[in-house]
Design a protein around this motif. Structure first.
Motif, PDB file in Angstrom:
ATOM      1  N   TYR A  58       0.828  -1.206   0.000  1.00 22.36           N
ATOM      2  CA  TYR A  58       0.000   0.000   0.000  1.00 22.36           C
ATOM      3  C   TYR A  58       0.863   1.258   0.000  1.00 22.36           C
ATOM      4  N   ARG A  59       1.929   1.255   0.777  1.00 22.75           N
ATOM      5  CA  ARG A  59       2.803   2.436   0.814  1.00 22.75           C
ATOM      6  C   ARG A  59       3.522   2.644  -0.510  1.00 22.75           C
ATOM      7  N   GLY A  60       3.728   1.562  -1.256  1.00 24.15           N
ATOM      8  CA  GLY A  60       4.345   1.694  -2.570  1.00 24.15           C
ATOM      9  C   GLY A  60       3.386   2.224  -3.621  1.00 24.15           C
ATOM     10  N   LEU A  61       2.086   2.028  -3.422  1.00 24.20           N
ATOM     11  CA  LEU A  61       1.088   2.464  -4.399  1.00 24.20           C
ATOM     12  C   LEU A  61       0.523   3.849  -4.090  1.00 24.20           C
ATOM     13  N   LEU A  62       0.364   4.167  -2.811  1.00 23.18           N
ATOM     14  CA  LEU A  62      -0.247   5.418  -2.393  1.00 23.18           C
ATOM     15  C   LEU A  62       0.782   6.303  -1.702  1.00 23.18           C
ATOM     16  N   ASN A  63       0.359   7.442  -1.221  1.00 24.71           N
ATOM     17  CA  ASN A  63       1.212   8.293  -0.387  1.00 24.71           C
ATOM     18  C   ASN A  63       1.471   7.561   0.930  1.00 24.71           C
ATOM     19  N   LYS A  64       2.730   7.381   1.285  1.00 17.62           N
ATOM     20  CA  LYS A  64       3.050   6.609   2.490  1.00 17.62           C
ATOM     21  C   LYS A  64       2.426   7.219   3.739  1.00 17.62           C
ATOM     22  N   ASP A  65       2.141   8.524   3.723  1.00 17.95           N
ATOM     23  CA  ASP A  65       1.558   9.173   4.896  1.00 17.95           C
ATOM     24  C   ASP A  65       0.080   8.846   5.074  1.00 17.95           C
ATOM     25  N   GLN A  66      -0.562   8.278   4.036  1.00 18.29           N
ATOM     26  CA  GLN A  66      -1.973   7.913   4.181  1.00 18.29           C
ATOM     27  C   GLN A  66      -2.134   6.434   4.505  1.00 18.29           C
ATOM     28  N   VAL A  67      -1.017   5.725   4.673  1.00 20.04           N
ATOM     29  CA  VAL A  67      -1.030   4.307   5.021  1.00 20.04           C
ATOM     30  C   VAL A  67      -0.377   4.163   6.388  1.00 20.04           C
ATOM     31  N   LEU A  68      -1.143   3.757   7.389  1.00 19.63           N
ATOM     32  CA  LEU A  68      -0.667   3.777   8.772  1.00 19.63           C
ATOM     33  C   LEU A  68      -0.651   2.379   9.373  1.00 19.63           C
ATOM     34  N   ASP A  69       0.365   2.098  10.162  1.00 18.61           N
ATOM     35  CA  ASP A  69       0.486   0.847  10.907  1.00 18.61           C
ATOM     36  C   ASP A  69      -0.079   1.088  12.303  1.00 18.61           C
ATOM     37  N   VAL A  70      -1.138   0.362  12.680  1.00 17.47           N
ATOM     38  CA  VAL A  70      -1.771   0.594  13.977  1.00 17.47           C
ATOM     39  C   VAL A  70      -0.837   0.243  15.127  1.00 17.47           C
ATOM     40  N   GLY A  71       0.212  -0.534  14.844  1.00 18.78           N
ATOM     41  CA  GLY A  71       1.194  -0.834  15.874  1.00 18.78           C
ATOM     42  C   GLY A  71       2.150   0.310  16.129  1.00 18.78           C
ATOM     43  N   GLU A  72       2.262   1.224  15.176  1.00 18.52           N
ATOM     44  CA  GLU A  72       3.149   2.373  15.321  1.00 18.52           C
ATOM     45  C   GLU A  72       2.416   3.607  15.822  1.00 18.52           C
ATOM     46  N   GLU A  73       1.177   3.789  15.360  1.00 16.65           N
ATOM     47  CA  GLU A  73       0.359   4.918  15.800  1.00 16.65           C
ATOM     48  C   GLU A  73      -1.078   4.449  15.935  1.00 16.65           C
ATOM     49  N   ALA A  74      -1.628   4.568  17.133  1.00 14.62           N
ATOM     50  CA  ALA A  74      -2.994   4.102  17.379  1.00 14.62           C
ATOM     51  C   ALA A  74      -3.972   4.874  16.501  1.00 14.62           C
ATOM     52  N   PRO A  75      -5.017   4.210  15.998  1.00 11.68           N
ATOM     53  CA  PRO A  75      -5.966   4.879  15.103  1.00 11.68           C
ATOM     54  C   PRO A  75      -6.612   6.127  15.690  1.00 11.68           C
ATOM     55  N   ASP A  76      -6.897   6.123  17.008  1.00 12.31           N
ATOM     56  CA  ASP A  76      -7.519   7.316  17.580  1.00 12.31           C
ATOM     57  C   ASP A  76      -6.594   8.522  17.494  1.00 12.31           C
ATOM     58  N   LYS A  77      -5.308   8.309  17.760  1.00 14.08           N
ATOM     59  CA  LYS A  77      -4.350   9.414  17.662  1.00 14.08           C
ATOM     60  C   LYS A  77      -4.180   9.869  16.218  1.00 14.08           C
ATOM     61  N   ALA A  78      -4.107   8.907  15.300  1.00 11.30           N
ATOM     62  CA  ALA A  78      -3.911   9.249  13.888  1.00 11.30           C
ATOM     63  C   ALA A  78      -5.106  10.024  13.341  1.00 11.30           C
ATOM     64  N   LEU A  79      -6.318   9.556  13.622  1.00 14.45           N
ATOM     65  CA  LEU A  79      -7.499  10.231  13.093  1.00 14.45           C
ATOM     66  C   LEU A  79      -7.698  11.603  13.727  1.00 14.45           C
ATOM     67  N   ARG A  80      -7.430  11.725  15.009  1.00 15.81           N
ATOM     68  CA  ARG A  80      -7.532  13.046  15.649  1.00 15.81           C
ATOM     69  C   ARG A  80      -6.546  14.023  15.007  1.00 15.81           C
ATOM     70  N   ARG A  81      -5.321  13.555  14.771  1.00 15.41           N
ATOM     71  CA  ARG A  81      -4.298  14.401  14.160  1.00 15.41           C
ATOM     72  C   ARG A  81      -4.713  14.847  12.760  1.00 15.41           C
ATOM     73  N   ILE A  82      -5.200  13.902  11.945  1.00 16.76           N
ATOM     74  CA  ILE A  82      -5.558  14.223  10.563  1.00 16.76           C
ATOM     75  C   ILE A  82      -6.788  15.122  10.514  1.00 16.76           C
ATOM     76  N   TYR A  83      -7.799  14.835  11.329  1.00 23.35           N
ATOM     77  CA  TYR A  83      -9.007  15.654  11.293  1.00 23.35           C
ATOM     78  C   TYR A  83      -8.777  17.035  11.883  1.00 23.35           C
ATOM     79  N   LEU A  84      -7.877  17.169  12.827  1.00 20.58           N
ATOM     80  CA  LEU A  84      -7.521  18.497  13.339  1.00 20.58           C
ATOM     81  C   LEU A  84      -6.879  19.319  12.235  1.00 20.58           C
ATOM     82  N   ASN A  85      -6.012  18.680  11.453  1.00 18.09           N
ATOM     83  CA  ASN A  85      -5.382  19.386  10.336  1.00 18.09           C
ATOM     84  C   ASN A  85      -6.417  19.769   9.280  1.00 18.09           C
TER      85      ASN A  85
END
Length: 510
Positions: A58-85
């Motif tokens: 997925y990271r090879g096909l799309l922007n690597k910043d839109q493909v997240l590993d839940v083991g590296e960043e929890a989904p709640d933190k990632a979605l809060r960060r993206i929606y705040l932006n």
């Protein structure tokens, strides 16, 4: 247009620019808003090596910043960060960001626990435009993906397979499904208020696994421990949850043995036999296991009716608890939201016109605010689901369910929500442990056009598949004979909970 140009043109409809995803990154001129912008969440530890491979693809096909590993960043933190932006960009007049938010979709690759984690986060954020979620089956059961047409087998992780999945996401329809709140309350232990009686659920790390409410929570009651959680597919209690608990405990002790989906399913089935979910006569335990097995069977015969008093509210607008009669033979009870349990089986089926009229039963819609309550005597009973018209013992449909456990029946039972099991202690004094399930709201799913889940708003008719015999006391109307449909079907057609290991000879069994 050659294949490379076609692929590039196709993928640009999914790619989100970095400045949308990462605050303080450089804003760039972008020609067109993607039609299907996606955020991809991958559990890299799911499916053995598959999760990690899928992350790379997925990271090879799309922007690597839109493909997240839940083991590296929890989904709640990632979605809060993206929606705040996104909110900051919209406030500055960025119409591109506003359209990305309006069109956004989510792909989650993992087991049912990971999918539930994402759904819980999206629900809790209370977004103005909550994105619909598509699920990639990377777990053992994969009930959520199967219910919405995404399959239940681990997918390919190569470039071609991922592009095919994105094509399905592009063509998918949105469906609303009910989500459910579950509350558990028990008396505070006298010896230590800070000691929680429930062991934490570690596989997977779901946001909506049980957690203890704070002292300031409106659900908190003085002198009691209160836990709350949520689920989308099912809550179950009894023998099936015990087998699941044994599987998860074994996987936790020996993770190296659980790297392959087929191996996982075989192990699950063997545990179903050794735990007594089929019957004690199938195995002759060695002396080393005799004490454990005998102890287990002592607990097994504590059927649901002996463990708990069950109450229901049948329909909205009828806010009065009614006692639900559970046949004494039932050893497992499932409160089901989606038509997919134990790896894709549908325990409720479709009631015929007589059942609909006489017992006010309906097909299992996923957005009607009702749970289907089904019972099983044992795994042999569950094998009836393999028949074209097979179903479990339909007990009720309800929009609220309450289990009350009193002292004396047993010192513990087993429960699970959406594939996550735990061992639940029961009262040791004159107190009552209460588990209550109630409707919470709805979330948006992405579904393929041939998905098995049905909405109350579907215009196509539902075919009634039952015979006309009676049921509710453990009988199966005129479908009973279909269980005895041959050795091959019993051995190889079942999902993990009801599958019999190859080494077990069932030809002599009636």
């Amino acid at each position: 247009m050659d294949d490379h140009d076609f692929e590039r043109s196709f993928l640009k409809e999914f790619i989100i620019p970095t400045y949308i995803l990462v605050s303080e990154s450089e804003t760039i001129e972008v020609p067109d808003v993607p039609k299907f912008p996606v955020l991809v969440f991958v559990n890299s530890s799911s499916g053995g090596q598959l999760g990690g491979d899928l992350l790379v693809t997925y990271r090879g096909l799309l922007n690597k910043d839109q493909v997240l590993d839940v083991g590296e960043e929890a989904p709640d933190k990632a979605l809060r960060r993206i929606y705040l932006n996104l909110e900051k960009l919209k406030a500055s007049g960025d119409q591109y960001a506003a359209q990305v938010e309006e069109r956004l979709r989510i792909i989650v690759a993992g087991g049912d626990g990971t999918a539930g984690w994402l759904l819980g986060v999206v629900c809790d954020l209370k977004l103005s435009h909550p994105p619909p979620v598509a699920t990639v089956p990377l777990g053992t059961g994969n009930n959520l993906p199967f219910a919405f047409g995404w399959g239940k087998k681990n997918p390919g992780t190569d470039r071609h397979s991922v592009i095919q999945f994105l094509q399905q996401v592009m063509q998918a329809k949105e469906m609303k499904i009910d989500n459910w709140h579950i509350l558990m309350r028990m008396k505070t232990p006298k010896e230590d208020y800070n000691c929680d009686p429930i062991a934490p659920l570690e596989l997977p790390h779901s946001l909506h696994a049980f957690h203890r409410v704070s002292e300031t929570d409106e659900l908190n009651e003085e002198g009691y421990l209160t836990f709350r959680g949520g689920f989308w597919n099912y809550f179950s209690m009894g023998m099936d949850a015990q087998v699941s608990y044994a599987f998860h405990s074994e996987r936790k002790l020996h993770p190296e043995k659980f790297k392959n989906q087929l191996v996982n399913q075989s192990t699950y089935a063997k545990l179903g036999c050794t735990q007594g979910w089929f019957c004690a006569s199938l195995f002759h335990p060695s002396p080393r296991f005799f004490y454990l097995t005998a102890h287990t069977f002592c607990w097994l015969y504590k059927n649901i009716a002996h463990l708990a008093k069950v109450k229901i509210m049948r329909r909205h607008g009828h806010e009065q608890w009614q006692d639900l009669q559970i046949p004494n033979s039932i050893r497992s009870i499932v409160c089901l939201n989606l038509p997919s349990f134990s790896g894709g089986l549908n325990p409720w089926g479709t009631p015929n016109s007589n059942k609909t009229r006489d017992r006010e039963l309906t097909p299992p819609y996923v957005d009607d605010g009702l749970l289907e309550v089904v019972g099983f005597r044992d795994a042999w009973h569950g094998l009836v689901l393999l028949a074209p018209k097979g179903h479990g013992t339909r007990l009720a449909q309800a929009h609220r369910i309450r289990f009350e456990f009193h002292k004396g029946a047993a010192d513990h039972t087993y429960m699970r929500i959406d594939g996550e099991p735990w061992k639940q202690p029961l009262p040791v004094d004159d107190d009552t442990v209460v588990v209550e399930i109630s409707h919470l709201g709805q979330v948006n799913m992405l579904a393929t056009h041939d998905c098995r889940s049905r909405s109350v708003h579907d215009s196509s008719p539902v075919s009634h598949s039952d015979g006309d015999g009676s049921f509710g006391d453990g009988s199966f109307s005129d479908e009973d004979d279909s269980v005895e449909d041959g050795e091959e079907r019993r051995k190889f057609g079942a999902a993990e909970t009801f599958k019999i290991p190859d080494e077990v000879d069932i030809t002599h069994l009636s």
